[in-house]
Write a protein that holds these residues in place. Structure first.
Motif, PDB file in Angstrom:
ATOM      1  N   THR A 105      61.370   8.019  -2.128  1.00 14.11           N
ATOM      2  CA  THR A 105      61.928   6.673  -2.296  1.00 14.11           C
ATOM      3  C   THR A 105      62.607   6.192  -1.023  1.00 14.11           C
ATOM      4  O   THR A 105      62.451   5.045  -0.602  1.00 14.11           O
ATOM      5  N   ASN A 106      63.399   7.053  -0.426  1.00 13.19           N
ATOM      6  CA  ASN A 106      63.989   6.761   0.880  1.00 13.19           C
ATOM      7  C   ASN A 106      63.729   7.970   1.762  1.00 13.19           C
ATOM      8  O   ASN A 106      64.509   8.915   1.801  1.00 13.19           O
ATOM      9  N   LEU A 107      62.613   7.919   2.467  1.00 16.55           N
ATOM     10  CA  LEU A 107      62.149   9.088   3.214  1.00 16.55           C
ATOM     11  C   LEU A 107      63.108   9.470   4.339  1.00 16.55           C
ATOM     12  O   LEU A 107      63.307  10.653   4.607  1.00 16.55           O
ATOM     13  N   GLU A 108      63.723   8.487   4.961  1.00 14.53           N
ATOM     14  CA  GLU A 108      64.663   8.798   6.044  1.00 14.53           C
ATOM     15  C   GLU A 108      65.868   9.556   5.505  1.00 14.53           C
ATOM     16  O   GLU A 108      66.327  10.527   6.132  1.00 14.53           O
ATOM     17  N   ASP A 109      66.378   9.162   4.353  1.00 14.82           N
ATOM     18  CA  ASP A 109      67.496   9.881   3.751  1.00 14.82           C
ATOM     19  C   ASP A 109      67.100  11.312   3.404  1.00 14.82           C
ATOM     20  O   ASP A 109      67.873  12.260   3.600  1.00 14.82           O
ATOM     21  N   THR A 110      65.890  11.464   2.868  1.00 13.64           N
ATOM     22  CA  THR A 110      65.404  12.801   2.524  1.00 13.64           C
ATOM     23  C   THR A 110      65.282  13.670   3.764  1.00 13.64           C
ATOM     24  O   THR A 110      65.743  14.814   3.786  1.00 13.64           O
ATOM     25  N   PHE A 111      64.683  13.126   4.809  1.00  8.72           N
ATOM     26  CA  PHE A 111      64.512  13.899   6.039  1.00  8.72           C
ATOM     27  C   PHE A 111      65.862  14.226   6.679  1.00  8.72           C
ATOM     28  O   PHE A 111      66.034  15.295   7.264  1.00  8.72           O
ATOM     29  N   THR A 112      66.809  13.316   6.579  1.00 10.34           N
ATOM     30  CA  THR A 112      68.154  13.586   7.107  1.00 10.34           C
ATOM     31  C   THR A 112      68.766  14.776   6.382  1.00 10.34           C
ATOM     32  O   THR A 112      69.364  15.670   7.002  1.00 10.34           O
ATOM     33  N   LYS A 113      68.620  14.808   5.062  1.00 10.88           N
ATOM     34  CA  LYS A 113      69.141  15.927   4.271  1.00 10.88           C
ATOM     35  C   LYS A 113      68.399  17.212   4.616  1.00 10.88           C
ATOM     36  O   LYS A 113      69.023  18.273   4.794  1.00 10.88           O
ATOM     37  N   TRP A 114      67.093  17.139   4.734  1.00  8.16           N
ATOM     38  CA  TRP A 114      66.285  18.322   5.022  1.00  8.16           C
ATOM     39  C   TRP A 114      66.533  18.870   6.426  1.00  8.16           C
ATOM     40  O   TRP A 114      66.259  20.046   6.688  1.00  8.16           O
ATOM     41  N   SER A 115      67.016  18.056   7.322  1.00  8.91           N
ATOM     42  CA  SER A 115      67.199  18.484   8.715  1.00  8.91           C
ATOM     43  C   SER A 115      68.405  19.394   8.893  1.00  8.91           C
ATOM     44  O   SER A 115      68.528  20.068   9.926  1.00  8.91           O
ATOM     45  N   LYS A 116      69.287  19.438   7.907  1.00 11.99           N
ATOM     46  CA  LYS A 116      70.564  20.137   8.075  1.00 11.99           C
ATOM     47  C   LYS A 116      70.419  21.644   7.905  1.00 11.99           C
ATOM     48  O   LYS A 116      69.552  22.124   7.180  1.00 11.99           O
ATOM     49  N   ARG A 117      71.290  22.381   8.574  1.00 11.05           N
ATOM     50  CA  ARG A 117      71.332  23.835   8.484  1.00 11.05           C
ATOM     51  C   ARG A 117      72.015  24.249   7.185  1.00 11.05           C
ATOM     52  O   ARG A 117      72.571  23.430   6.457  1.00 11.05           O
ATOM     53  N   SER A 118      72.012  25.557   6.902  1.00 14.37           N
ATOM     54  CA  SER A 118      72.606  26.051   5.663  1.00 14.37           C
ATOM     55  C   SER A 118      74.122  25.907   5.691  1.00 14.37           C
ATOM     56  O   SER A 118      74.730  25.651   6.725  1.00 14.37           O
ATOM     57  N   SER A 119      74.750  26.103   4.552  1.00 13.06           N
ATOM     58  CA  SER A 119      76.188  25.889   4.406  1.00 13.06           C
ATOM     59  C   SER A 119      76.994  26.964   5.125  1.00 13.06           C
ATOM     60  O   SER A 119      76.498  28.042   5.444  1.00 13.06           O
ATOM     61  N   LYS A 168      64.609   7.427  14.369  1.00  9.98           N
ATOM     62  CA  LYS A 168      64.669   7.945  13.011  1.00  9.98           C
ATOM     63  C   LYS A 168      63.892   9.253  12.911  1.00  9.98           C
ATOM     64  O   LYS A 168      62.934   9.490  13.643  1.00  9.98           O
ATOM     65  N   TYR A 169      64.325  10.097  11.964  1.00 15.21           N
ATOM     66  CA  TYR A 169      63.602  11.343  11.716  1.00 15.21           C
ATOM     67  C   TYR A 169      62.173  11.068  11.255  1.00 15.21           C
ATOM     68  O   TYR A 169      61.253  11.825  11.577  1.00 15.21           O
ATOM     69  N   VAL A 170      61.988  10.013  10.499  1.00 11.78           N
ATOM     70  CA  VAL A 170      60.641   9.665  10.038  1.00 11.78           C
ATOM     71  C   VAL A 170      59.708   9.502  11.225  1.00 11.78           C
ATOM     72  O   VAL A 170      58.556   9.964  11.201  1.00 11.78           O
ATOM     73  N   GLU A 171      60.183   8.881  12.281  1.00 16.22           N
ATOM     74  CA  GLU A 171      59.354   8.668  13.462  1.00 16.22           C
ATOM     75  C   GLU A 171      59.075   9.981  14.190  1.00 16.22           C
ATOM     76  O   GLU A 171      57.950  10.235  14.648  1.00 16.22           O
ATOM     77  N   LEU A 225      53.633  15.597  13.627  1.00 20.83           N
ATOM     78  CA  LEU A 225      52.472  15.935  12.805  1.00 20.83           C
ATOM     79  C   LEU A 225      51.197  15.313  13.353  1.00 20.83           C
ATOM     80  O   LEU A 225      50.128  15.939  13.341  1.00 20.83           O
ATOM     81  N   THR A 226      51.284  14.094  13.853  1.00 19.99           N
ATOM     82  CA  THR A 226      50.116  13.437  14.444  1.00 19.99           C
ATOM     83  C   THR A 226      49.637  14.205  15.669  1.00 19.99           C
ATOM     84  O   THR A 226      48.429  14.446  15.838  1.00 19.99           O
TER      85      THR A 226
END
Length: 296
Positions: free
Chosen positions: A5-19, A237-240, A246-247
């Motif tokens: 739904t909001n890919l940039e928000d998802t990628f921002t969350k996925w980019s983070k290291r563990s707690s 942006k992370y999306v970019e 990948l491209t």
């Protein structure tokens, strides 16, 4: 709500290291593995170095309860790789009576003494030390020092061991770490962030029923992204960034000639040469599926 739904928000969350809590558990596991070896009377005075490796040490781990990988490397007995036509005697080496099998037995004894028989399992390539509430799982790889000699007597050091089925495994974890840090610095920390995003994307694909991804390991993803030029990172942006990476990977792995010189992050082993569990075609297909899964 879909993660798309909001890919940039998802990628921002996925980019983070563990707690931080996860980091502390990993550090405790490393400390206890070192203590196990140093407390064993038979090997505590051996010339052993402890080399963290894997996604935790390289700061690319993406899941809670990540295993800690650590090489327990004996430096006084070595495996070697010599220039063509040269012998071990040319470099002042003599055979050792202490075998790799002996070393495995010594490491297993030390681990069992520290953690208990029920918490130590001998696997194909490593000893699996089970976690508890205080520490995470640890994969302990017993290895000898590997030396890749040059004709002038200088050498590059790595690690070498044999799996339970006799497979020879050579790695260069220290060079891997150094090159990964360098790449990360050159891309303003975005190299490892993109690696984490693509690793989590692959996990999501598996969770959503995409099959045929067993050979696409976290290590392979890290190496693939390392081979992407730095100018493909550092977009707004992370999306970019992810789209660019990948491209690039898709087009460059379509033909062998474009990626045959690609290396692991250590830059000391080829990524697509001989004996791999994956093929270039399999990697190319994964990249396309990952792109479509994220952006379609």
């Amino acid at each position: 709500m879909s993660w798309k739904t909001n890919l940039e928000d998802t990628f921002t969350k996925w980019s983070k290291r563990s707690s931080d809590n996860e980091e502390e558990k990993c550090e405790r596991a490393l400390s206890m593995i070192k203590s196990a070896i140093k407390e064993d009377d038979q090997i505590k005075n051996s010339d052993i170095s402890f080399i963290p490796q894997g996604s935790y040490h390289n700061n690319t781990n993406v899941r809670l309860n990540s295993d800690v990988d650590i090489c327990v490397k004996l430096k006084s007995t070595v495996f070697y790789e010599l220039p063509e036509g040269m012998k071990m005697e040319d470099f002042g080496m003599t055979p050792s009576n202490y075998t790799f099998t002996d070393y495995l037995k010594d490491i297993e004894r030390a681990l069992v003494k520290k953690f208990g028989r029920e918490n130590v399992k001998k696997g194909k390539k490593a000893f699996d030390v089970k976690s508890n509430t205080y520490r995470v799982d640890a994969d302990v790889v017993a290895c000898f020092e590997h030396r890749r000699y040059n004709k002038d007597g200088t050498y590059i050091t790595g690690t070498q061991f044999y799996s339970s089925n006799g497979e020879k495994v050579v790695n260069f974890p220290e060079q891997h770490y150094i090159n990964g840090v360098k790449k990360n610095d050159e891309t303003r920390r975005n190299y490892k962030r993109v690696v984490r995003i693509i690793k989590r994307l692959k996990q999501t694909m598996v969770e959503e029923g995409v099959e045929g991804l067993d050979n696409i390991s976290s290590f392979l993803i890290e190496c693939l992204v390392w081979n992407v030029p730095n100018n493909q990172f550092n977009n707004n942006k992370y999306v970019e960034d992810v789209r660019n990476v990948l491209t690039y990977l898709y087009h460059e792995t379509k033909e062998e000639s474009k990626c045959k010189e690609w290396g692991e992050v250590s830059d000391l082993l080829y990524l697509f040469h001989g004996g791999r569990s994956y093929s270039r075609e399999e990697v190319n297909a994964f990249i396309l599926r990952a792109y479509n899964h994220a952006f379609s």
